[in-house]
Design a protein around this motif. Sequence first.
Motif, mmCIF file in Angstrom:
data_model
loop_
_atom_site.group_PDB
_atom_site.id
_atom_site.type_symbol
_atom_site.label_atom_id
_atom_site.label_comp_id
_atom_site.label_asym_id
_atom_site.label_seq_id
_atom_site.Cartn_x
_atom_site.Cartn_y
_atom_site.Cartn_z
ATOM 1 N N GLY B 674 83.729 65.768 29.631
ATOM 2 C CA GLY B 674 82.556 66.086 30.449
ATOM 3 C C GLY B 674 82.937 66.934 31.657
ATOM 4 O O GLY B 674 82.217 67.869 32.031
ATOM 5 N N HIS B 677 83.536 70.453 30.387
ATOM 6 C CA HIS B 677 82.263 71.144 30.131
ATOM 7 C C HIS B 677 81.658 71.695 31.418
ATOM 8 O O HIS B 677 81.243 72.855 31.501
ATOM 9 C CB HIS B 677 81.218 70.195 29.515
ATOM 10 C CG HIS B 677 81.628 69.576 28.212
ATOM 11 N ND1 HIS B 677 81.120 68.370 27.791
ATOM 12 C CD2 HIS B 677 82.471 69.990 27.246
ATOM 13 C CE1 HIS B 677 81.651 68.066 26.613
ATOM 14 N NE2 HIS B 677 82.467 69.040 26.259
ATOM 15 N N GLY B 678 81.590 70.821 32.421
ATOM 16 C CA GLY B 678 80.955 71.219 33.679
ATOM 17 C C GLY B 678 81.725 72.327 34.379
ATOM 18 O O GLY B 678 81.133 73.235 34.975
ATOM 19 N N ALA B 681 81.062 75.620 32.688
ATOM 20 C CA ALA B 681 79.731 76.141 33.039
ATOM 21 C C ALA B 681 79.757 76.841 34.394
ATOM 22 O O ALA B 681 79.155 77.903 34.574
ATOM 23 C CB ALA B 681 78.710 75.000 33.049
ATOM 24 N N ARG B 712 71.756 77.928 33.219
ATOM 25 C CA ARG B 712 70.795 76.996 32.610
ATOM 26 C C ARG B 712 71.223 76.734 31.176
ATOM 27 O O ARG B 712 72.122 77.399 30.654
ATOM 28 C CB ARG B 712 69.385 77.578 32.680
ATOM 29 C CG ARG B 712 69.006 77.820 34.130
ATOM 30 C CD ARG B 712 67.564 78.244 34.304
ATOM 31 N NE ARG B 712 67.361 78.694 35.679
ATOM 32 C CZ ARG B 712 66.354 78.315 36.455
ATOM 33 N NH1 ARG B 712 65.441 77.500 36.007
ATOM 34 N NH2 ARG B 712 66.249 78.788 37.673
ATOM 35 N N ALA B 713 70.555 75.777 30.565
ATOM 36 C CA ALA B 713 71.003 75.313 29.246
ATOM 37 C C ALA B 713 71.094 76.454 28.236
ATOM 38 O O ALA B 713 72.017 76.505 27.421
ATOM 39 C CB ALA B 713 70.056 74.223 28.743
ATOM 40 N N HIS B 714 70.160 77.398 28.307
ATOM 41 C CA HIS B 714 70.152 78.460 27.300
ATOM 42 C C HIS B 714 71.138 79.584 27.616
ATOM 43 O O HIS B 714 71.297 80.516 26.834
ATOM 44 C CB HIS B 714 68.736 79.022 27.091
ATOM 45 C CG HIS B 714 68.126 79.575 28.340
ATOM 46 N ND1 HIS B 714 68.515 80.759 28.887
ATOM 47 C CD2 HIS B 714 67.161 79.078 29.148
ATOM 48 C CE1 HIS B 714 67.804 80.985 29.992
ATOM 49 N NE2 HIS B 714 66.989 79.971 30.167
ATOM 50 N N LEU B 716 74.296 78.926 27.963
ATOM 51 C CA LEU B 716 75.604 78.411 27.566
ATOM 52 C C LEU B 716 75.588 77.937 26.121
ATOM 53 O O LEU B 716 74.561 77.496 25.620
ATOM 54 C CB LEU B 716 75.981 77.223 28.466
ATOM 55 C CG LEU B 716 76.172 77.564 29.947
ATOM 56 C CD1 LEU B 716 76.089 76.306 30.792
ATOM 57 C CD2 LEU B 716 77.496 78.274 30.160
ATOM 58 N N PRO B 717 76.769 77.992 25.485
ATOM 59 C CA PRO B 717 76.883 77.404 24.147
ATOM 60 C C PRO B 717 77.370 75.957 24.272
ATOM 61 O O PRO B 717 77.680 75.498 25.373
ATOM 62 C CB PRO B 717 77.985 78.261 23.522
ATOM 63 C CG PRO B 717 78.910 78.543 24.674
ATOM 64 C CD PRO B 717 78.023 78.631 25.907
ATOM 65 N N SER B 718 77.473 75.255 23.164
ATOM 66 C CA SER B 718 78.272 74.030 23.165
ATOM 67 C C SER B 718 79.731 74.446 23.137
ATOM 68 O O SER B 718 80.065 75.526 22.641
ATOM 69 C CB SER B 718 77.908 73.159 21.961
ATOM 70 O OG SER B 718 76.653 72.548 22.190
ATOM 71 N N PHE B 719 80.580 73.604 23.688
ATOM 72 C CA PHE B 719 81.984 73.975 23.844
ATOM 73 C C PHE B 719 82.849 73.202 22.846
ATOM 74 O O PHE B 719 82.600 72.040 22.571
ATOM 75 C CB PHE B 719 82.462 73.665 25.266
ATOM 76 C CG PHE B 719 81.559 74.193 26.340
ATOM 77 C CD1 PHE B 719 81.441 75.568 26.556
ATOM 78 C CD2 PHE B 719 80.809 73.340 27.131
ATOM 79 C CE1 PHE B 719 80.603 76.062 27.551
ATOM 80 C CE2 PHE B 719 79.962 73.821 28.122
ATOM 81 C CZ PHE B 719 79.861 75.190 28.329
#
Lengths: 164, 787
Positions: B674, B677-678, B681, B712-714, B716-719
């Motif tokens: 986590g 991920h942050g 971002a 924002r969420a859109h 970024l991809p999933s990592f």
Amino acid sequence: MPTVTLTVNGRSVTADVDARTLLVQMLRENLHLTGTHVGCDTSQCGACVVHVDGKAVKSCTTFAVQCQGAEVVTIEGLAQDGKLHPMQEAFREHHGLQCGFCTPGMIMAAVDIVNRKGAVDEATIREELEGNICRCTGYHNIVKAVEAGAQAMTGKAPARQAAE
Amino acid sequence: MTVTALGAAVRRKEDHRFITGKGQYTDDINRPGQAQAYFLRSPHAHATLKKIDIAKAKAMPGVVAIYTGEDVAADKVGGLICGWMIHSKDGTPMRAGPHPILAQGKVRYVGDHVAVVIAETLSQAKDAAEAIVVDYGVLPANADTSKAQKAPEVHSEAPNNTVYDWHIGDKAATEAAFKAAKHVTTLEIVNNRLVPNAMEPRAAVGEYDAGNDALTLYTTSQNPHVARLVLSAFIGIAPEHKLRVIAPDVGGGFGSKIFIYAEETVCVWAARKCGRPVKWTADRTEEFLCVAHGRDHVTHAELATDAEGKITGLRVKTIANMGAYLSTFASSVPTYLYATLLSGQYAIPNIYAEVDAVYTNTAPVDAYRGAGRPEATFVVERLVEAAAREIGMDPAAFRRRNFVTKFPHQTPVIMMYDCGDYKASLVKAMEMADVKGFGKRRREAAKRGKLRGLGYSTYIEACGIAPSQAVGSLGAGVGLWESAEVRVNPVGTVEVLTGSHSHGQGHETTFAQLVSSRLGISIDNVSIVHGDTDKVQFGMGTYGSRSGAVGMSAISKALDKIEAKAKKVASHVLEAAEADIDFKDGKFTVKGTDKSVDFGTVALNAYIAHKFNPQELEPGLKEGSFYDPTNFTFPAGCHICEIEVDQETGVATIAKWTAVDDFGNVINPMIVEGQVHGGIAQGVGQALLEGAIYNKDGQLVTASFMDYAMPRAHDLPSFDVGMTVTPCPSNPLGIKGCGEAGAIAAPAAVINALTDALGTEEVPMPATPQALWTVIQKQSRAAIAAE
């Protein structure tokens, strides 16, 4: 001072408020429901999202007097009879939060997304979360949590959907 | 009873209160009789304060008090401090101007604090602030980092707006290396200014207890003890034993809540002065204007290589923007947190760095997630990527040729890398990212009109920000150990009091895991107490990815002492020699027998004290530790970004993100991932979206979420996140720290991918669609001209 009467988390409340009082101020200051947060002043971050008559609303840009007679649900009212809402469970299970500040608005927005769109896929979730900012998680686990919460709420696997 | 092992992805104990809206953040706290503070801020970047007329405002409804810099001076309230001394090349100490909590004589940036209005309600305070008449003598502004040294003077103490001109490394040897080089790669780099934007804005409630002549400050702090120390010893608010600082739930920090700011100081000072609890909560624009910003470097960077593709030298000249005042740790960021990492993961024999820190009429700049290390990584990883391309080597092969492979490794810039395996993380990341298949993906993208690129970032960071002797020798004003106290209750439950502070990192879970695994008790029987100077003995707080490596090590040391004492108690309970007692899985056993007693029973016996002579063994079971590590820790890894750029619109879309990090031993992989991920971002935010822009008049034109592009969420991809492990030898748990890695690694990976996609090294940050479109247009014009 106008008097506002509305239902908050199933309880009828009446308050005399300055006409310029925002819904979020009434919730936090008059009703001491501090789970709803203010993260910006421009309707961008979504930390203040609550449900008004079943729809997600940014309470930082809604006057309390606009909600006369409305049914308001905040993060404090989401769990029922001591049982967490499936979306709350999903956020914990999938580590969809870190500092917790955006979380109440994020969960309320997520529930609204599922109410409107059903079992949503990743691309749809990412588009739909446009109005909610998180600085901690990079959204990776929020997206997973919403996907899982949606499945738990609907009993369905995500269907591929066109983003609006 | 379930024991939670180290390495288990256990779900977080703290989450229940956050997902049910029961967290308690500073703005959720209200004290009886509380009044609201509102700050009148300067609308000018640079001006003299000729006159402040508060007479009309004071008579407005609900106004309790209005204070200005004159009141601060009359009360002899000290200014804000910068706690890290840097010396210039000639040995002179840095030149710092005063930093009053309310402006005195002059304002130096838009948002500078002119007056505080305290009123019954916030609306009344705002209304009254509008009635204050300020006569400003507007001066020309200085808001451009690269031109600051020739711009109007911000502080008379700092000629040419130069706080220090510092250097590190061997200049002559590095010059010789460049003279002898086969190839020199040169880059001009602007590391864009960022606004941390923790989602919880800063807030404070100051309260005075007249009966005890004591003050309490509730505040959004990453390090409440440091706040108390500074407020007490330097600003003179109250002696430490009369000042309690509480940092309750804190909604993100990323460095920005380390520092001691004007507003929080004013609240606690004014609470005594006006006799009312005083509350202030920043709105988002105040946060943009006055929180300490991050980065803002302008750098000329060069890399020398020999005929075999070995790096022989690295040289940089950086101008670092400090803003209008030196924030709490500002001076350390572009020096010891930056230039000491310029060796990256590479064996570079010669390094020389010069850094000029400059004042400008902008918000103060200080540590923001990574603090100096993202800037260093960006310089090194951009140079390495560009050099490989220029000499026609594969960027991954070029990196491997130059990796440090033997440990410990002494760099030419102070750091002694203790362990690592850089090839392992690179190889694993390349496999996970399917680098072999990239050519095919690039050709396929081209058919869709997209330019696809791949970029590496093999980063290193120095975390822990300790040991104290080392940082002290480099100018730190404080020691950087951490403390812990472990209190075992008579029923065998445990409270851990830690000087670390959790503002999203999940300490209540990971720290409890450590206790659970060591004492054999359930994590539900462990509570972690932090963030209150009246409860916790002392602490240096949480920043620099130090809470695992330093904070948890302190807990581990205290647990060693608990175990040692509990063994003594157990030996009396079991009527055996202490040396014959084994402790495992929560049980004390007499070696070679089946005689045993559980931890809870031993705890009870420690408190009832019936079975031992208290002259020989003290009752109770509570131990503490102040732990100072032997070295920094050196997390490192490889991030690979694959990106596509739309030629028509300049929109960049991250197609795939692979991260392989070596954080040493991992306590809770779910939480560690986590953090990665942050961090990614925020790093992607810096590379593609975020930039704090001051215009030539010093107005911050990006002062809301409408103007400053938060990821924002859109966006970024999933990592895809993996790990390699080389346990850290510098602390007992083998932990390196994970909080900043993503933010450090990501910007270079993104820009290396974009420069690969576009075929030019000239891609600015943030690489917005407009910026990329401009690059594409420039290239197509150049291509047409060449035909």
